[in-house]
Design a protein around this motif. Structure first.
Motif, short mmCIF file in Angstrom:
data_model
loop_
_atom_site.label_atom_id
_atom_site.label_comp_id
_atom_site.label_asym_id
_atom_site.label_seq_id
_atom_site.Cartn_x
_atom_site.Cartn_y
_atom_site.Cartn_z
N THR A 180 0.78 -1.21 0.03
CA THR A 180 -0.09 0.00 -0.26
C THR A 180 0.95 1.35 0.06
OG1 THR A 180 -0.05 -0.13 2.34
CG2 THR A 180 -2.10 -1.17 1.12
N GLU A 181 1.99 1.22 0.55
CA GLU A 181 2.92 2.42 0.64
C GLU A 181 3.19 2.99 -0.88
OE1 GLU A 181 7.42 3.51 1.96
OE2 GLU A 181 6.25 2.32 3.32
N ILE A 182 3.88 2.20 -1.76
CA ILE A 182 4.09 2.39 -2.85
C ILE A 182 2.85 2.50 -3.83
CG2 ILE A 182 5.43 1.75 -5.03
CD1 ILE A 182 7.72 1.05 -3.44
N GLY A 184 0.03 3.57 -2.89
CA GLY A 184 -0.35 5.07 -2.70
C GLY A 184 0.32 6.16 -3.62
N ASP A 335 4.01 -6.78 2.13
CA ASP A 335 4.03 -6.32 3.62
C ASP A 335 5.37 -6.31 3.98
OD1 ASP A 335 4.54 -9.03 3.25
OD2 ASP A 335 3.27 -9.76 4.88
N GLU A 337 9.29 -4.65 4.81
CA GLU A 337 9.65 -3.55 5.15
C GLU A 337 10.33 -2.98 3.88
OE1 GLU A 337 13.78 -1.81 7.51
OE2 GLU A 337 12.84 -3.89 8.21
N TYR A 345 9.39 9.95 -3.02
CA TYR A 345 8.06 9.53 -3.44
C TYR A 345 7.38 11.03 -4.09
CZ TYR A 345 8.01 5.29 -0.80
OH TYR A 345 8.10 4.14 -0.39
N TYR A 354 13.07 -3.57 -0.90
CA TYR A 354 12.03 -4.53 -0.17
C TYR A 354 12.97 -5.56 0.59
CZ TYR A 354 7.94 -2.90 -2.74
OH TYR A 354 6.82 -2.01 -3.49
#
Length: 396
Positions: A180-182, A184, A335, A337, A345, A354
């Protein structure tokens, strides 16, 4: 014999010839076309930048390969005892060695069969059908699924000034692959280009005809569209192998060398093999992976009864969306780190690593291609996580 007139099928045939095989090589393909490059279907073909003749692969027209083509007819069955492949037109073709590269088919939404305004994107004809809607002007496009295909289709349609809504039950595009971080960050790129993102919501029903459709969402809202493009994944084409004796479980199950049975190998979307690097059985749907695996499978076939070399790739993938090129090397766990080691970003130009235990499992870059190339080589050599961060900080 090669079942699958695709890019990977052609690569397998090329490898057989390059490695000195002089016997008959028959290529069977359900689609009535010589092999062509599929990545442009969601980009240059859809946007109209290229015509479809441009993506036919040069080697597919090369008579020096001396291939026998059986196009427009699907493989319907495999008899391992008789060493033959049955075709849908009733014929049967014998083989001494077989490369299974029958690919995959897009998943469809239930209840959409026969609705002409609902499309998937897997073939030239699929891409041209959606392009005709864009050519009519002032098009409204609903994209169901925000994976790589869905995101590329959304970007291509926006480049044609279409009104685009992208619908995804997860909270971010590409979240299942990149997290979800990237995901986003990718979502923000699409919003900046005017895409109406409907995240965290799914499709309940689609009503429509050949000219338009209404997509009903589970949050009670609707999206009206001139065309709906469904990109919710694929399933391997293994139905023709029922009763063959091969082990089929989310693909043709192979050993670490791509061998599925004596004299039978598999490659590409349809193959699930034991990846010794990853330590598990897996199936990969990326374009470059299909090429590399097909070449490896062809060499494994020629090795005969020998032990064969294991296939241990560092996966490689890219996606073009607007003016952003996303590249991924390795296997990214959503999921895991994540550490940004170059860029940011906010600038939409960065490289992120990752973590996989004590090593770097994958590197992803947006508009930093040299970084991914470098990390791909390092991941193949077992790049340690702490070593990678120290080197990145030193470079900064």
């Amino acid at each position: 014999m090669v079942v699958g007139a695709s890019l990977a099928g052609l690569r397998a045939a090329e490898t057989l010839r390059r490695e000195g095989f002089t016997g008959t090589v028959t290529v069977v393909g359900a689609e009535g076309r010589r092999p062509y490059d599929r990545p442009p279907l969601s980009k240059q073909i859809l946007t109209g930048e290229w015509e479809h003749e441009r993506i036919v692969l040069a080697a597919a027209e090369d008579d020096e390969l001396h291939l026998t083509w059986e196009l427009g007819v699907a493989a319907a069955g495999l008899d391992l005892d008789d060493r033959s492949v049955a075709l849908a037109d009733g014929r049967s073709i014998p083989f001494d060695g077989l490369v299974i590269e029958s690919g995959s088919s897009p998943r469809n939404l239930p209840g959409t069969a026969g609705v002409g305004s609902v499309h998937t994107l897997r073939t030239v004809d699929d891409s041209l059908a959606v392009r005709r809607v864009l050519d009519a002007g002032s098009a409204r496009i609903a994209v169901v699924g925000a994976g790589f295909i869905g995101a590329e289709v959304a970007a291509s349609c926006r480049s044609r000034d279409a009104e685009v809504a992208m619908i995804e039950p997860l909270e971010a595009p590409l979240a299942r692959v990149l997290g979800t971080e990237i995901g986003g960050v990718v979502a923000d790129v699409h919003r900046e280009h005017g895409v109406d993102l409907r995240l965290g919501t799914g499709v309940t029903t689609i009503e429509g005809d050949d000219r338009q459709a209404t997509v009903h969402l589970d949050d009670g809202t609707t999206v009206d569209a001139d065309a709906v493009v469904v990109g919710i994944g694929v399933v391997p084409n293994t139905g023709w192998l029922e009763g063959s004796g091969l082990t089929v479980d989310n693909g043709v199950v192979c050993d670490a060398t791509t061998l599925a049975a004596p004299g039978v190998v598999a490659a590409g979307d349809v193959a699930r093999w034991h990846d010794e690097r990853a330590g598990r059985s897996r199936r990969v749907e990326h374009w470059e992976h299909a090429l590399d695996m097909a070449a490896h499978a062809a060499r494994r076939l020629l090795a005969g009864d020998g032990p064969g070399e294991p296939y241990t790739p560092v996966a490689w993938f890219w996606s073009d969306q607007y003016d952003r090129k996303i590249q991924l090397a390795g296997t990214a766990h959503p999921d895991a780190e994540i550490e940004v080691v170059a860029g940011s970003y906010d600038d939409r130009r960065f490289c992120a690593l990752y973590r996989d235990g004590d090593e770097v499992g994958a590197a992803l870059a947006m508009n930093m291609p040299a970084q991914v190339v470098r990390y791909r080589r390092a991941i193949a050599d077992g790049l340690g996580w702490d070593d990678a961060l120290r080197a990145a900080r030193s470079a900064d």
